[in-house]
Design an enzyme around this catalytic site. Structure first.
Site, PDB file in Angstrom:
ATOM      1  N   LYS A 123      42.598  39.698  39.814  1.00 11.87           N
ATOM      2  CA  LYS A 123      43.343  40.069  41.031  1.00 11.87           C
ATOM      3  C   LYS A 123      42.435  39.902  42.242  1.00 11.87           C
ATOM      4  CE  LYS A 123      44.500  44.585  41.983  1.00 11.87           C
ATOM      5  NZ  LYS A 123      43.797  44.880  43.241  1.00 11.87           N
ATOM      6  N   GLU A 190      50.683  47.211  48.015  1.00 16.14           N
ATOM      7  CA  GLU A 190      50.143  48.574  48.183  1.00 16.14           C
ATOM      8  C   GLU A 190      50.513  49.130  49.555  1.00 16.14           C
ATOM      9  OE1 GLU A 190      46.008  48.999  47.136  1.00 16.14           O
ATOM     10  OE2 GLU A 190      45.956  51.077  47.840  1.00 16.14           O
TER      11      GLU A 190
HETATM   12  O1  KIV Z   1      41.499  48.994  42.488  1.00 13.00           O
HETATM   13  C1  KIV Z   1      42.599  49.455  42.186  1.00 13.00           C
HETATM   14  O2  KIV Z   1      42.734  50.437  41.455  1.00 13.00           O
HETATM   15  C2  KIV Z   1      43.779  48.807  42.760  1.00 13.00           C
HETATM   16  C3  KIV Z   1      45.094  49.525  42.679  1.00 13.00           C
HETATM   17  C4  KIV Z   1      45.085  50.693  43.576  1.00 13.00           C
HETATM   18  C5  KIV Z   1      46.244  48.635  42.922  1.00 13.00           C
HETATM   19  O3  KIV Z   1      43.682  47.741  43.302  1.00 13.00           O
END
Ligand code: KIV
Length: 272
Positions: A123, A190
């Site tokens: 991600k 988010e």
């Molecule tokens: O780092 C994380 O936990 C996240 C979530 C809050 C989506 O990116």
């Protein structure tokens, strides 16, 4: 005899295609963060669909005020701990701050999260279109992340709801579409108004997972420490302590999963 990848059964790890099928049949996708083997095993056993090894570990594990100090080696270590004990859930690992400043560095760091960490998907925050395209061209599955971007906290000036004015909302919709067109197979949204999240979710064909983004998204994610009430600071408005109504972590995880699957969480009180 067919090779095993053609004969996988229901206990095989989920893939982005399973998540896509869930979106298409209207089944909510349940996601939680995890950073270690024990939580990974419990979360997986509770039937949670996706585990995110988030760089939120900078706060909840390492005690920093932001995610910015997290290093790629931290992410590899924690991803490895999680994937060792995870049988069914799809595991996504965050690319931390400044590890995807160029498409080439993104590919090198994503490869480490996949090869050494065992993640299935990485991600990255923001509309880094060229980078998404480059990763996808190397065979790397990518999850986008739009809305409140914790790695941009100093530019954003605080943890604030994003996309509240029309221009910012339109930019978010355009970025979401471009990330999908670049080849991302999942998007996390988010802290955006619920109505905007609904619009984006309806417009995209890939699944959209919300956190502080209302309950029209295709799925929900929370930081596991928040939903167990372990956090030391103030719990974010969009989160809920699922342990306060029960007496075991296992049942708190199951109750969270059921609440998301049935569309009961997040409620209006947990949305913007
Ligand atoms: O780092 C994380 O936990 C996240 C979530 C809050 C989506 O990116």
């Amino acid at each position: 005899m067919l090779p095993s990848y053609l004969t996988q059964n229901s206990s095989s790890p989920l893939t982005h295609l399973d998540l896509l099928a869930m979106k298409q049949r209207g089944e909510k996708i349940v996601c939680l963060t995890a950073y270690d083997a024990s939580f990974s095993a419990l979360i997986d056993a509770a039937g949670i669909d996706v585990i995110l090894v988030g760089d939120s570990l900078g706060m909840v594990i390492q005690g920093h005020a932001t995610t910015l100090p997290v290093k790629i080696d931290d992410m590899i270590y924690h991803t490895r701990c999680v994937t060792k004990m995870c049988k069914r859930a799809l595991v996504i690992a965050d690319l931390p701050f400044m590890t995807y400043a160029t498409p080439e560095s993104a590919a090198q760091n994503a490869a480490a999260l996949i090869q050494t960490g065992g993640a299935q998907m990485v991600k990255l925050e923001g509309a880094k279109i060229e980078t998404v395209q480059f990763l996808v061209a190397q065979g790397i599955s990518v999850c986008g992340h739009l809305g409140l971007l914790p790695q941009f906290i100093h530019q954003l000036g605080g943890y604030k709801v994003q996309g509240k004015v029309a221009e910012a909302a339109a930019q978010l919709v355009a970025d979401a579409v471009t990330i999908q067109n670049a080849g991302a197979t999942l998007l996390i949204l988010e802290c955006v108004p619920a109505d905007l999240a609904r619009q984006i979710t309806e417009q995209l064909t890939i699944p959209v997972i919300g956190i502080g983004a209302g309950n029209s998204c295709d799925g929900q994610v929370l930081v596991v420490y928040d939903m167990l009430g372990i956090s030391t600071g103030k719990r974010p408005r969009f989160s809920k302590n699922f342990l306060s109504d029960t007496n075991s972590i296992e049942s708190a995880l199951k109750n969270y999963s059921t609440a998301v699957k049935q569309g009961e969480f997040p409620s209006v009180a947990h949305s913007f």
